[in-house]
Motif scaffolding. Structure first.
Motif, PDB file in Angstrom:
ATOM      1  N   MET A  54       0.829  -1.204   0.000  1.00  0.00           N
ATOM      2  CA  MET A  54       0.000   0.000   0.000  1.00  0.00           C
ATOM      3  C   MET A  54       0.864   1.254   0.000  1.00  0.00           C
ATOM      4  O   MET A  54       0.516   2.270  -0.625  1.00  0.00           O
ATOM      5  N   ALA A  55       1.992   1.196   0.681  1.00  0.00           N
ATOM      6  CA  ALA A  55       2.890   2.346   0.712  1.00  0.00           C
ATOM      7  C   ALA A  55       3.496   2.620  -0.653  1.00  0.00           C
ATOM      8  O   ALA A  55       3.861   3.762  -0.963  1.00  0.00           O
ATOM      9  N   VAL A  56       3.597   1.586  -1.504  1.00  0.00           N
ATOM     10  CA  VAL A  56       4.184   1.740  -2.833  1.00  0.00           C
ATOM     11  C   VAL A  56       3.180   2.325  -3.819  1.00  0.00           C
ATOM     12  O   VAL A  56       3.492   3.264  -4.558  1.00  0.00           O
ATOM     13  N   HIS A  57       1.959   1.759  -3.843  1.00  0.00           N
ATOM     14  CA  HIS A  57       1.004   2.212  -4.861  1.00  0.00           C
ATOM     15  C   HIS A  57      -0.132   3.084  -4.326  1.00  0.00           C
ATOM     16  O   HIS A  57      -0.846   3.720  -5.096  1.00  0.00           O
ATOM     17  N   GLY A  58      -0.331   3.123  -3.018  1.00  0.00           N
ATOM     18  CA  GLY A  58      -1.336   4.008  -2.438  1.00  0.00           C
ATOM     19  C   GLY A  58      -2.763   3.543  -2.576  1.00  0.00           C
ATOM     20  O   GLY A  58      -3.695   4.277  -2.234  1.00  0.00           O
ATOM     21  N   ILE A  59      -2.986   2.335  -3.067  1.00  0.00           N
ATOM     22  CA  ILE A  59      -4.341   1.806  -3.235  1.00  0.00           C
ATOM     23  C   ILE A  59      -4.783   1.176  -1.921  1.00  0.00           C
ATOM     24  O   ILE A  59      -4.081   0.331  -1.360  1.00  0.00           O
TER      25      ILE A  59
END
Length: 239
Positions: A54-59
């Motif tokens: 989640m920290a990488v793509h923010g989804i």
């Protein structure tokens, strides 16, 4: 030549541990030109997203609650990519995830609907050994603006990768153009046949030039103690 530049985002790093695809982004290239056609979808994975992912793509999990599951979009995805050569950065990752999703539905893998896959990560490492080969690094190396890429996103990354791939393989475009040029046809009404070439002018060395040439060769042979390919071996004197 139809190519599909593809990227995915996932719930985590390992489909073998149950991670799933949550976003697919594709852009189409036809004869090495962007057509403007793209495919983009968010997918409900029916499981929680790892905090690291989640920290990488923010989804977020909340964002995906009302999104379709993979079986609801699989046919339109297959239709878009079918017959195209896939261009993927770190292809093992994306292909592994997508093949897992397809196999869970009992459908053929990507190899059955796409003729081949180009891995731009592998290509970048072959072109520039020892250099960084992330998408950001390649954008910087090929001077492609990626300042709007604050988080990973499947469609955005596919669009950037398309520009990177075209820059990495720039020499191929001229090669294709040369191969596709029509062969000129002869017109018999204009004489036809082969054009007669003018006689070649042959310039021969003068005696003085030949003497100077032999002198230089002798000096070289002497300096190399006779070990020259043009110099005949010294005669063997019987004892």
């Amino acid at each position: 030549m139809r190519q599909i530049v593809l990227d995915t985002e996932t719930t985590g790093l390992d489909w073998k541990s149950g991670d799933r695809v949550i976003e697919i982004g594709c852009v189409e290239l036809l004869d090495r030109k962007l057509t403007g056609r793209h495919y983009h979808v968010y997918i409900n994975p029916k499981r929680a997203i790892d905090p690291g992912a989640m920290a990488v793509h923010g989804i977020t999990n909340e964002f995906l609650v009302d999104k379709p599951v993979f079986k609801d979009i699989v046919e339109e995805f297959e239709e878009f990519v079918a017959g195209g050569e896939l261009v993927i950065h770190n292809a093992t990752f994306d292909v592994g995830f997508l093949n897992n999703e397809l196999s869970l539905l009992g459908r053929p893998t990507l190899a059955a609907i796409c003729p081949s896959v180009i891995d731009t990560l592998k290509l970048a490492k072959e072109q520039n050994p020892g250099k960084k080969a992330s998408l950001n690094a390649l954008c910087s190396f090929h001077e492609i603006d990626n300042t709007h890429r604050t988080l990973h996103g499947a469609l955005l990354d596919a669009e950037l990768l398309a520009d990177v791939y075209l820059a990495m393989t720039r020499g191929q475009e001229s090669l294709i153009m040369v191969l596709e040029e029509p062969v000129p046809q002869m017109d018999d009404s204009e004489g036809g046949g082969l054009t007669e070439r003018p006689p070649l002018r042959v310039l021969r060395a003068s005696d003085a030039e030949l003497t100077d040439h032999d002198k230089v060769l002798g000096e070289i042979s002497k300096a190399n103690k006779g070990h020259c390919l043009w110099a005949p071996p010294a005669p063997v004197v019987a004892s």
